[in-house]
Structures are given as structure tokens and as C-alpha cells.
Design an enzyme around this catalytic site. Structure first.
Site, PDB file in Angstrom:
ATOM      1  N   ASP A  93      -8.621  -8.845   3.731  1.00  0.00           N
ATOM      2  CA  ASP A  93      -8.363  -7.848   4.801  1.00  0.00           C
ATOM      3  C   ASP A  93      -9.434  -7.829   6.025  1.00  0.00           C
ATOM      4  OD1 ASP A  93      -7.247  -5.767   6.170  1.00  0.00           O
ATOM      5  OD2 ASP A  93      -7.596  -4.268   4.668  1.00  0.00           O
ATOM      6  N   GLU A 116       0.838  -1.145  -0.020  1.00  0.00           N
ATOM      7  CA  GLU A 116      -0.106  -0.156   0.033  1.00  0.00           C
ATOM      8  C   GLU A 116       0.947   1.245  -0.154  1.00  0.00           C
ATOM      9  OE1 GLU A 116      -2.651  -0.614   3.271  1.00  0.00           O
ATOM     10  OE2 GLU A 116      -3.911  -1.759   2.009  1.00  0.00           O
ATOM     11  N   GLU A 127     -12.780  -2.274  12.002  1.00  0.00           N
ATOM     12  CA  GLU A 127     -12.707  -1.505  10.801  1.00  0.00           C
ATOM     13  C   GLU A 127     -13.813  -1.687   9.869  1.00  0.00           C
ATOM     14  OE1 GLU A 127      -9.003  -1.742   8.939  1.00  0.00           O
ATOM     15  OE2 GLU A 127      -9.664  -0.672   7.053  1.00  0.00           O
TER      16      GLU A 127
HETATM   17  C1  BDP Z   1      -6.248  -1.965   6.035  1.00  0.00           C
HETATM   18  C2  BDP Z   1      -6.440  -0.822   6.468  1.00  0.00           C
HETATM   19  C3  BDP Z   1      -5.406   0.158   6.456  1.00  0.00           C
HETATM   20  C4  BDP Z   1      -4.232  -0.505   7.094  1.00  0.00           C
HETATM   21  C5  BDP Z   1      -3.819  -1.753   6.155  1.00  0.00           C
HETATM   22  C6  BDP Z   1      -2.751  -2.458   7.002  1.00  0.00           C
HETATM   23  O1  BDP Z   1      -7.641  -0.351   5.844  1.00  0.00           O
HETATM   24  O2  BDP Z   1      -5.928   1.283   7.220  1.00  0.00           O
HETATM   25  O3  BDP Z   1      -3.081   0.286   6.900  1.00  0.00           O
HETATM   26  O4  BDP Z   1      -4.826  -2.227   6.459  1.00  0.00           O
HETATM   27  O5  BDP Z   1      -2.771  -3.448   7.620  1.00  0.00           O
HETATM   28  O6  BDP Z   1      -7.007  -2.993   6.827  1.00  0.00           O
HETATM   29  O7  BDP Z   1      -1.705  -2.348   6.713  1.00  0.00           O
END
Ligand code: BDP
Length: 740
Positions: free
Chosen positions: A403, A329, A431
């Protein structure tokens, strides 16, 4: 009533003349009122005390326990020993209405003896062997010392003895018998960690309980008492590590300015057996080190990290290590230099190794330039690296391949990398499960994942056995939970969210525990020992996870939440910046059907599982309904096991989810008056919000899918309350836990 009794007992008996007697009576009355007020205030519940409330037990129960808590015999030389004493005094004093005396020799029957053979001569004489229970394990046993009956709490370390003390307090809080105790507790999980996604400016990524509890600005000088209470709460359930900052890390955390602050927190946590860890940014050597590169094979980079590790350990000798999100990401990582994840992890591991530190390297990777199914990418990346990591590296793997969804199949990496210690990553903050207000007890989700059979080494190769090291003989083992903690008075944004912190900790200690048993413990400690109350609340909690799956993403659907902030339904969203962040990528619905084909005719993600699991997921006849649309794309008319068409089945599930929340709400309403008004009311209002939002999820989802398939709703099922365009028009630019 209790308060008045207490006051009159403490008042001196008066045999004065009449006038004086009247005065005394008035004085008594005043005192009684004051005591009532004080008691009222003391009884006011705002959730701050978590499951460590230590409110007075009913008299009969307390009387039974008092005879087993006449005296505390324990060493008080170290901070951990002192903290153990303080907790026992606080707990026993609160629960039993009288704190025992403290001494170093057994003077009466009913003493509680706590310690290690090395720290306590009394314990040494008992010759109770706790060595097989490891560094953190303990035993609790009724035995005799010099002809007196005692309860002995014995471990090999101070922290183990402290865990044992918390165990005893838990038995009292949950109204368990303590007269014939023979407890032996050990854990196979060496790292039981909370990951805080806290930024240095106080924002918490995916935090729904206020700001970060770390007041970086006032640290290192001001040590908020909350830090100690945080440590107590964690120690009470065996959590022994805290990653202080967000995985989307800011390199500044490694500068002397912040290391001073980290050091101060480490000092507060140390007595409670909690080590601190930091999330590090892979490009830190460039950002704060003045280097031109962060290439892990570059000697200058390696030297920089070694020096940084030395600097940290000079301040914090028991520092735990680093957590790293790399090439994920948008975060920097070794691949920026053509190196592998193993190259990056090993470089950091080498810097930490001389000090006994470890690296938790995250496997949460997927790339927008990779056209392959996102669910397959982490496995594709890491499986070939099995055996390539240093012995002080753990690979931190999210429970599922996407996720933290309300339901996912287990991550195929579990069971597929026998040469690498895999660390579980659960998300305690909700989340994707309705944030703070939805009552969703995550125990069943955790349990479902831990008990899933990977078949990595044949039948019985559960995820729990993979992560606790049993399956592949790993000694270094771990589990992480993304914390739901913030500055809200109740810590977690709702009283029921505390149960998720609690359940995470209890399962981290022992992944074999049952989530129902854990819920019961938590309800007893948090609310009441009334059996009827406990049963109804536990039933409600146990229902809540399936409810959220049903009203948000039934039958294997996933990631249909509003983009970016993940609040509310947005299955229609196909907008940028990347396909694998859009709901349409995941449900693939059109006029004909719905679901992501990950079977052998589709992305073939099933092939990443061991053959029996792959076969189960691949075969329409074998796949559980719960995973159907995760692995298969089927026509709306597909005949389900229930005999219903897939479309009808979806509507039934969406509706069931809303009905479940209605039932939860009714359950709670029927319990009004059985607990304090403040916590009752907050949960009642939140359940109202949850019902509204569950309805919203159901209706928006049905409206959207119906716009694709044009099918009628099954008979008796209400149409959505609004039009699809209404749902699509809703926008939420300021959702908590998210930076737009
Ligand atoms: C996702 C989240 C994000 C996190 C990412 C992570 O949306 O905010 O940074 O995972 O785990 O669930 O790195």
C-alpha cells in the site's frame, strides 16, 4: 527597477514649463511607487499559480523569444480553441511582457500558427502530418507560410493543439531555445487520470492540503474559478481525466442532486480535454435504487445500472466511466453474492459500453479472514480472472503489493495478466511519506516502478510497457494518481508537493521520461532558471526519496506507521482490529531477527513473480539490499554486503536518512534570497519540521528494535533522544486526512 522602467516607458514625454515639470515629476514618482506596489503584489508568490506562473523572463531572453511570437494565428470557434488562445496570450504576455496580436492569417514573420488541419485553413495548407501522433499527439515545427517564418503547432484534435501550446509555453518558461523546433509528441497512455479521494462533506481521505476543492454545496451554480485553474494545470501536463470522489464511495453521488453538480464540473473541464469519472458504490442499487440486492447477475440490478448510465450520459455525453473499490476494506462487492470480481466489473461495463464508457476496477483487495500473506492476496484473487473481463474494463493496480509505501517492489500483477489492460495506480498524496510537510519528490519512486522489469514476456518487459499497452498490444491503457490537491492556497499543502502532481502528469504522458529531467523542468517553471539554483534544488529533490525510505523504513521494511492515520512511527503497535493493519505483522522482529519471510521458505510471495525476478528476490546473494527485509527474515547479525551486521546497517540507514534531511535543509538555507521570501520561508520551515520528524522516526525505530535485540549501537551513532516509552506514549487523535 523593472517596474520603474516599465512605468517611465509608458508615461508621455513631458516638455511643459518648470512648474508643470515639477508636477509631472511628482506624478511620475507617485505612479512609480504605485507601480512598484502593484508589481510587488503581482510578484508576491503564494504558490497558487503552480508551474504556470508566467513571470517576466529576463529582457535578453524575452527579446529572443519575442521575434518568434509576433502573432497568434489560430481558430477560436470552440471552447478548447478559445482556451488555447487565452493560455497563449496569458503565457506569452506574462513571460515576454507583450502579448501577440491574434488573427486568422499570417501577417508577419514569427507568427505562431496553432490548430488542426480541419479547424485551420492555414494549418491545412502546411500539410504537416500529425495523424501518426494519435488523438492527443502534436508536432511543433518551424516552417514557412507565404514566405514568412512561423512556428506551427499541429495536432489532429483541438486538445492536441492545446497540449502543443502548453509545450511551447513550457519551453519558454524553462528557457529553452525555440528557433529550430522539431517536436513530435505522442502518448500511448489513453487514460491519464487523477483520482480524488474526496468525500461529499468536503473531507479528503488522505488529503493534507485542506478540504475538497469541489464545493458540492454551492455547485452547480457557483463555479469557483479554481475549477478552471485546476483544469488548466492538468491540461498543461496532459492529464485528461478526473475521478471526482473517494473510492470509499457514497452512493449519493449517483443521485440527480449530485449528478447536476457533476455535470457542471464536467462543463468547466471539457474545454481542457478532461473527462469526469465517478467512484461508485457497488451497493448503490440498494441504497439509492430501492432494490433488495446488488447481485450483478440479477436482471433488475443490471437494468438499474443501465438506466443509471443512460441518465448520466444524457447529462454528460463525454462521461468517462466508473472507478470501483469492491470487496476491499469493508466495501460491498460482487463477492457478497458469491460472484466474482469479473462478474461485477462486467455488469457495470455492459451498462457503460453503449456510451463508450469504461470501468476501472481496483485490484486493491485483501481480507482479514484470509490467513495468507496480505502481499499475495490481490494476485491470488485476480490472476485467475485474466481474460474474463469485458474489453472496456481496466484493472487498476497499485504500484506495489501492499500500500503506497516509501518503497515497495513492483506489484506482481504487472506482467502476469497479459489479457487484461492493467492501469497503474500511484499515490501522489503522501499518506505514508510524511504528509504535506516532508519534502519528498516522488519522481524517482514512480520512475523506479515504471522501469522495473517484470520479465512477463522475457527481459525488457518493464512495468511501463505493461501499462502503456506495448507489451500485450492493448489499446485501452491508463494510469491513475491519487491526488494531493485541496483548498490550500498552494493547492497541495506545500510548494514542493506541486512537483509530485507535475511529475505524475508528465510520466502519465510518457512513462519513459526521466524523473530528474522532470524535476528540472518543474524547478525552472516554478522557481528560477538560474542554473546554479536549478542544479542544487534538483539534487535536493532527487535525494529526498531515498532519504524518506532511510529515515522511515530502510532495507525493505514497510508499513510501520501509526495505525489508521499513518502519521509517525509505531513499529511496536500490535493492537486490533486486524493483524494486517499492525506494524508488527510487517516487520516480524523479535530477539533473534527481523523481516517478513516471503521467500520460498516463507509465504513464497516471490513465486508470484516471473522466474528471473522470483529468483532475484528469493536468493539472498542476489536480492538488492533495498528489498531485503521485504522478502527475508534474517538474524540481527546477518552480514550485509557492506560487511556490517544487519542491525548496524539498519542504524546506519536510519541515521543517513536524518543526515540527508539536514543536508537538504542546508542546501535550501544557502539559497535564501534567490527566490521570493514567502515560498522560501515556507519550504525552510517545513524542512525544519521534516528534520524533527525524521529524527523522531529514526530514534523511535531504533529504540524499539533495540528493546527487542538488546544490541548496542555501532560506535559513533547517537542513542535515541528519548526512551521507548516516551515514543510509545505519543498519540495523535486528530491527524488530517483520517477519520478516527
Ligand atoms: C489505503 C488508505 C485508505 C484507502 C485505501 C484504498 O489508507 O484510506 O481507502 O488505501 O486505496 O492506502 O482503497
Amino acid at each position: 527597477m523593472l517596474a520603474i522602467t516599465a512605468v517611465t516607458t509608458f508615461l508621455p514625454f513631458s516638455s511643459e514649463k518648470h512648474a508643470a515639470g515639477r508636477l509631472t515629476t511628482a506624478f511620475h514618482a507617485l505612479l512609480a511607487i504605485a507601480a512598484l506596489l502593484a508589481a510587488g503584489m503581482a510578484q508576491a508568490e503564494d504558490g497558487y499559480d503552480l508551474w504556470l506562473r508566467y513571470r517576466p523572463l529576463p529582457d535578453t531572453q524575452a527579446a529572443l523569444y519575442r521575434s518568434h511570437a509576433t502573432q497568434l494565428v489560430l481558430p477560436v470557434a470552440t471552447p478548447t480553441q478559445q482556451a488555447t488562445r487565452d493560455e497563449l496570450l496569458r503565457g506569452l504576455g506574462g513571460l515576454l511582457g507583450q502579448a501577440p496580436s491574434v488573427g486568422s492569417a499570417v501577417e508577419r514573420d514569427g507568427a505562431i500558427v496553432v490548430g488542426t488541419p480541419a479547424s485551420s485553413p492555414v494549418v491545412a495548407r502546411l500539410k504537416l502530418d500529425a495523424r501518426a501522433l494519435g488523438h492527443d499527439g502534436y508536432l511543433i515545427r518551424q516552417t514557412m507560410v507565404d514566405g514568412r517564418s512561423v512556428t506551427a503547432i499541429v495536432g489532429q484534435s483541438d486538445v492536441a493543439a492545446m497540449y502543443g501550446a502548453f509545450h511551447l509555453l513550457r519551453l519558454l518558461q524553462t528557457a529553452r531555445p525555440i528557433d529550430h523546433l522539431d517536436v513530435r509528441e505522442a502518448t500511448r497512455m489513453s487514460l491519464r487520470v487523477l483520482d480524488h479521494w474526496d468525500d461529499l462533506d468536503g473531507h479528503v481521505e488522505r488529503g493534507y492540503a485542506g478540504n475538497s476543492i469541489w464545493d458540492w454545496q454551492k455547485l452547480p451554480d457557483w463555479l469557483d474559478p479554481r475549477y478552471t485553474d485546476y483544469a488548466r494545470a492538468n491540461a498543461s501536463i496532459g492529464i485528461n481525466g478526473a475521478v471526482l470522489n473517494n473510492v470509499n464511495a457514497n452512493a449519493a453521488i449517483l443521485t440527480p442532486l449530485y449528478l447536476d453538480k457533476v455535470q457542471a464540473l464536467a462543463k468547466v473541464f471539457r474545454p481542457y480535454g478532461i473527462r469526469v469519472y465517478l467512484s461508485v458504490k457497488f451497493s448503490a442499487p440498494i441504497e439509492i435504487g430501492g432494490l433488495k440486492t446488488a447481485d450483478p447477475l440479477e436482471p433488475a440490478v443490471q437494468r438499474w445500472w443501465r438506466a443509471k448510465a443512460d441518465e448520466i450520459y444524457a447529462r454528460i455525453p463525454d462521461f468517462g466511466g466508473f472507478l470501483v473499490k469492491a470487496n476491499s476494506e469493508g466495501q460491498p462487492g460482487p463477492q457478497d453474492y458469491g460472484r466474482t470480481h469479473a462478474d461485477g466489473a462486467n455488469m457495470l461495463a455492459d451498462a457503460l459500453a453503449p456510451h463508450g464508457g469504461i470501468v476501472m476496477w481496483r485490484a486493491f483487495v485483501y481480507s482479514q479472514t484470509n490467513a495468507d500473506d496480505r502481499a499475495k492476496q490481490a494476485y491470488a484473487e485476480f490472476k485467475p480472472l485474466d481474460g474474463a473481463f469485458r474489453t472496456n474494463v481496466l484493472l487498476q493496480v497499485k504500484n506495489g503489493p501492499i500500500d503506497f509505501q516509501p518503497r515497495e517492489p513492483f506489484n506482481p500483477l504487472f506482467g502476469a495478466m497479459p489479457k487484461t489492460p492493467l492501469m497503474m495506480e500511484f499515490q501522489v498524496t503522501k499518506e505514508y511519506l510524511g504528509f504535506a510537510t516532508h519534502l519528498v519528490y516522488l519522481g524517482p519512486l514512480f520512475e523506479e516502478v515504471l522501469r522495473a522489469d517484470t520479465y512477463g514476456k522475457g527481459k525488457g518487459s518493464t512495468v511501463a510497457k505493461v501499462i502503456d499497452g506495448e507489451l500485450d498490444g492493448h489499446k485501452l491503457t491508463g494510469i491513475a494518481g491519487v491526488a494531493n490537491i485541496g483548498t490550500d492556497r498552494d493547492w497541495t499543502g506545500s510548494d514542493f508537493n506541486q512537483a509530485n502532481w507535475y511529475a505524475y502528469g508528465r510520466l502519465a504522458w510518457n512513462p519513459q521520461l526521466s524523473s530528474r529531467d522532470i524535476a528540472e523542468e518543474w524547478v525552472r517553471a516554478t522557481f528560477s532558471n538560474d542554473d546554479g539554483f536549478v542544479k542544487r534544488v534538483v539534487d535536493m529533490m532527487m535525494l529526498s526519496r531515498e532519504a524518506v525510505v532511510d529515515y522511515m523504513t530502510p532495507l525493505g521494511l514497510h508499513h510501520l506507521m501509526g495505525k489508521g492515520h499513518h502519521y509517525g512511527p509505531a513499529p511496536w503497535d500490535a493492537s486490533g482490529p486486524r493483524a494486517d493493519w499492525t506494524p508488527v505483522y510487517y516487520h516480524r522482529a523479535d530477539h533473534e531477527g527481523i523481516g517478513f519471510d516471503r521467500s520460498s521458505t516463507g509465504s513464497n510471495a516471490v513465486a508470484q513473480y516471473a522466474p528471473p525476478v522470483a529468483d532475484e528476490f528469493n536468493d539472498l546473494k542476489k536480492i538488492p539490499d533495498a528489498y531485503l527485509l521485504w522478502f527475508h527474515h534474517e538474524p540481527w547479525s546477518y552480514r550485509m554486503r557492506s560487511g556490517r551486521a544487519l542491525w548496524d546497517e539498519l542504524v546506519v540507514h536510519y541515521t543517513q536518512g536524518v543526515d540527508d534531511v539536514k543536508q537538504m535543509r542546508a542546501t535550501w538555507q544557502a539559497l535564501d534570497g534567490q527566490i521570493d521570501a514567502d515560498r522560501y520561508r515556507k519550504a525552510a520551515v517545513f524542512l525544519g519540521i521534516q528534520e524533527k520528524e525524521a529524527q523522531w522516526w529514526r530514534d523511535a525505530s531504533i529504540a524499539y528494535f533495540q528493546s527487542l535485540n538488546g544490541l548496542p549501537l555501532p560506535a559513533g551513532y547517537a542513542p535515541p533522544q528519548h526512551t521507548l516509552s516516551y515514543y510509545e506514549s505519543l498519540s495523535f487523535p486528530f491527524v488530517p486526512g483520517h477519520r478516527p
